[in-house]
Structure formats: structure tokens, C-alpha cells
Design a protein around this motif. Structure first.
Motif, PDB file in Angstrom:
ATOM      1  N   ALA A 150       6.984  -6.806  -2.732  1.00  0.00           N
ATOM      2  CA  ALA A 150       5.586  -7.200  -2.927  1.00  0.00           C
ATOM      3  C   ALA A 150       4.724  -6.776  -1.743  1.00  0.00           C
ATOM      4  N   PHE A 151       5.238  -6.946  -0.536  1.00  0.00           N
ATOM      5  CA  PHE A 151       4.507  -6.476   0.645  1.00  0.00           C
ATOM      6  C   PHE A 151       4.443  -4.946   0.673  1.00  0.00           C
ATOM      7  N   GLN A 152       5.531  -4.282   0.299  1.00  0.00           N
ATOM      8  CA  GLN A 152       5.547  -2.817   0.289  1.00  0.00           C
ATOM      9  C   GLN A 152       4.504  -2.268  -0.683  1.00  0.00           C
ATOM     10  N   ALA A 153       4.384  -2.909  -1.835  1.00  0.00           N
ATOM     11  CA  ALA A 153       3.395  -2.466  -2.819  1.00  0.00           C
ATOM     12  C   ALA A 153       1.983  -2.570  -2.250  1.00  0.00           C
ATOM     13  N   ALA A 154       1.712  -3.654  -1.526  1.00  0.00           N
ATOM     14  CA  ALA A 154       0.396  -3.827  -0.909  1.00  0.00           C
ATOM     15  C   ALA A 154       0.173  -2.786   0.183  1.00  0.00           C
ATOM     16  N   MET A 155       1.191  -2.511   0.970  1.00  0.00           N
ATOM     17  CA  MET A 155       1.070  -1.516   2.037  1.00  0.00           C
ATOM     18  C   MET A 155       0.914  -0.116   1.467  1.00  0.00           C
ATOM     19  N   TRP A 156       1.621   0.166   0.378  1.00  0.00           N
ATOM     20  CA  TRP A 156       1.479   1.481  -0.253  1.00  0.00           C
ATOM     21  C   TRP A 156       0.036   1.686  -0.701  1.00  0.00           C
ATOM     22  N   ARG A 157      -0.544   0.673  -1.314  1.00  0.00           N
ATOM     23  CA  ARG A 157      -1.941   0.787  -1.738  1.00  0.00           C
ATOM     24  C   ARG A 157      -2.868   0.928  -0.538  1.00  0.00           C
ATOM     25  N   TRP A 158      -2.599   0.220   0.547  1.00  0.00           N
ATOM     26  CA  TRP A 158      -3.407   0.313   1.769  1.00  0.00           C
ATOM     27  C   TRP A 158      -3.360   1.729   2.347  1.00  0.00           C
ATOM     28  N   MET A 159      -2.222   2.385   2.236  1.00  0.00           N
ATOM     29  CA  MET A 159      -2.017   3.703   2.838  1.00  0.00           C
ATOM     30  C   MET A 159      -2.370   4.851   1.894  1.00  0.00           C
ATOM     31  N   THR A 160      -2.637   4.557   0.624  1.00  0.00           N
ATOM     32  CA  THR A 160      -2.795   5.602  -0.387  1.00  0.00           C
ATOM     33  C   THR A 160      -4.188   5.565  -1.002  1.00  0.00           C
ATOM     34  N   PRO A 161      -4.888   6.692  -1.063  1.00  0.00           N
ATOM     35  CA  PRO A 161      -6.213   6.709  -1.701  1.00  0.00           C
ATOM     36  C   PRO A 161      -6.120   6.306  -3.166  1.00  0.00           C
ATOM     37  N   VAL A 162      -7.111   5.568  -3.639  1.00  0.00           N
ATOM     38  CA  VAL A 162      -7.142   5.165  -5.047  1.00  0.00           C
ATOM     39  C   VAL A 162      -7.459   6.374  -5.927  1.00  0.00           C
ATOM     40  N   LYS A 163      -8.380   7.214  -5.460  1.00  0.00           N
ATOM     41  CA  LYS A 163      -8.785   8.392  -6.218  1.00  0.00           C
ATOM     42  C   LYS A 163      -8.825   9.610  -5.311  1.00  0.00           C
TER      43      LYS A 163
END
Length: 259
Positions: free
Chosen positions: A214-227
Motif C-alpha cells: 500500500a505504501f509502495q503504491a502511493a510512492m509509485w504514484r508520487w514518483m510517476t507522472p499521471v499524464k
């Protein structure tokens, strides 16, 4: 619109001095730091927490300045009887998850001040997204972060057939909000799953069963552009993103001031 980051959580973080060297082990810091030069650039490996010979691993790691007692102070209300994820979230899960992203710069970019600010900003978002506190709650609403790990009363299954070819909804799966920065919709579970090499499209429930994931998923989104063409939260925060002329004209600029 400015790129804003919620810095509402006040975190007291400790500066730790790490001695540089080919292999450094001290009584205060038992970590072994391996330093090499690759193509003229200094790269380091700090074992499990920052592994893989990265320039970012030459900096302090998150556990150097953010430790268990600070996590406990920050999310002190998460295991109270009225919370909805008692016993789920803990420091070990956070720091284990962060080990995947520290070689990429999460919490390891820039000097100590920038590193601490990024971790504070990330946890500020986490706390705000998972708080069950209200304005009159003891300690204020931000003291109640990590109260949830999933949406309690989903109004729908969040399956969007527009993405049925790329991210088809699994039979019986529900893609309601889960995680430290909640994930919604099949296409988001699919994209995050690809990024983490986990089958979240067929098993979105993994997020509410595993705090590290769950934390990794949040960090992945933090590090990855949405678009495409947009910066990640990380890049905007640490100054890697430089607005183009069109960005500036559209008033898309970094804004790192507290909300």
C-alpha cells in the motif's frame, strides 16, 4: 494552476552526519556504505535500504532522519478504537516500501533539508487522504492520519469499460479506494500494478491486505507522472521539473509553500 503540496504535518526530523568513504561503518551508523565511480559519477550502495549503486544512495537514507518514534508521534491516533485500520500501518512497512524508491531519489534527492521536506510532504498527503479526524477531533484532523486503508462504503465498483482492452475489469473485482494515497478505478490499479509488478488488476484487494504494498503504491504514484507531459509530484517538488513557456503562460508553476 500551481502545483501545491500539503505540508500540514509538522515533523521533527533529526540531522544525521554520514561520513563518506569507500566502506564506512561506525558505532552510530552500522550501515556499510559502498562508494564507486561509474563513468565519472560517484555512486553508492547502502545495503537493503538504498541498493543498486545509485547517485542518490550517496546521500542520507530516510531512516537516518526519520525513525520509528517520529512515525509513531506523527500518526499517533491510527490505532485508536475508532480507527478503521487498527494494526495495519507501521513504520517497518513504510521504510521497507521506501527502499524500493530511495535509489530513484525518493527522500534521497538534494541536501538534508530537501530530503526531509519531501518525506514530510509525502506523509502530509498520506495523512490528509487517510484521516478520520475532523475539526473538533482531539489533536486536530491531521493527527488522525492512516485511520483508513480502504473506502468504507463504496458507492460503485469503479469499473470503467472504456479501458476494457488495456485494463479489463476482473470478474467480481471492485476497484474502490485503497491504500495510503487511495487508488480508484480499474485503469489506475492496472497502471500501478504494472509499475510495481503486482497483479493488482485481478487482485485489487492486495492493497488493503499488505501495508508495504500500500505504501509502495502511493510512492509509485508520487514518483510517476499521471499524464505524459506532466511532472511527477517528486520532480515538481525537488526542482527537477522546469516549466515550459506554455506552462508559465497557463500559470502551471511549482508552488512548494504550505497550503
Amino acid at each position: 494552476m500551481a502545483v501545491n503540496f500539503n505540508m500540514g504535518f509538522a515533523i521533527s526530523l533529526i540531522f544525521v552526519v554520514v561520513v563518506a568513504g569507500v566502506s564506512v561503518v561506525t558505532a552510530e551508523s552500522p550501515k556499510e556504505v559502498i562508494v564507486k565511480t561509474v563513468k565519472g559519477q560517484k555512486v553508492c550502495d547502502q545495503g537493503w535500504e538504498c541498493k543498486g549503486l545509485s547517485k542518490y544512495c550517496c546521500n542520507d537514507t530516510i531512516s537516518d532522519f526519520f525513525q520509528t518514534y517520529q512515525f509513531e508521534d506523527l500518526f499517533a491516533k491510527r490505532n485508536t478504537p475508532v480507527a478503521h485500520a487498527v494494526g495495519f500501518w507501521d513504520y517497518k512497512s513504510f521504510i521497507t516500501a521506501a527502499a524500493l524508491f530511495q535509489p530513484l531519489g525518493f527522500g534521497t534527492t538534494g541536501g538534508k533539508s530537501m530530503q526531509m521536506k519531501e518525506v514530510a510532504a509525502f506523509l502530509g498527503h498520506v495523512g490528509a487522504k487517510t484521516s478520520c479526524g475532523y475539526g473538533v477531533a482531539t489533536g486536530g484532523p491531521l493527527a488522525w492520519g492512516l485511520c483508513y486503508n480502504k473506502e468504507m462504503s463504496p458507492s460503485q465498483d469503479y469499473c470503467d469499460d472504456f479501458y476494457k482492452y488495456d485494463y479489463p475489469c476482473a470478474p467480481g473485482a471492485q476497484y474502490y479506494g485503497r491504500g495510503a494515497i487511495p487508488i480508484y478505478w480499474n485503469y489506475n490499479y492496472g497502471a500501478v500494478g504494472e509499475g510495481l509488478k503486482e497483479d493488482l488488476l485481478n487482485h485489487p484487494e492486495y492493497i488493503e491486505q499488505n501495508a508495504t504494498l500500500a505504501f509502495q503504491a502511493a510512492m509509485w504514484r508520487w514518483m510517476t507522472p499521471v499524464k505524459k507531459g506532466q511532472p511527477s509530484a517528486h520532480d515538481a517538488f525537488v526542482g527537477n521539473w522546469k516549466p515550459t513557456k506554455n506552462d508559465t503562460l497557463a500559470k502551471r508553476v511549482p508552488d512548494l509553500e504550505p497550503l
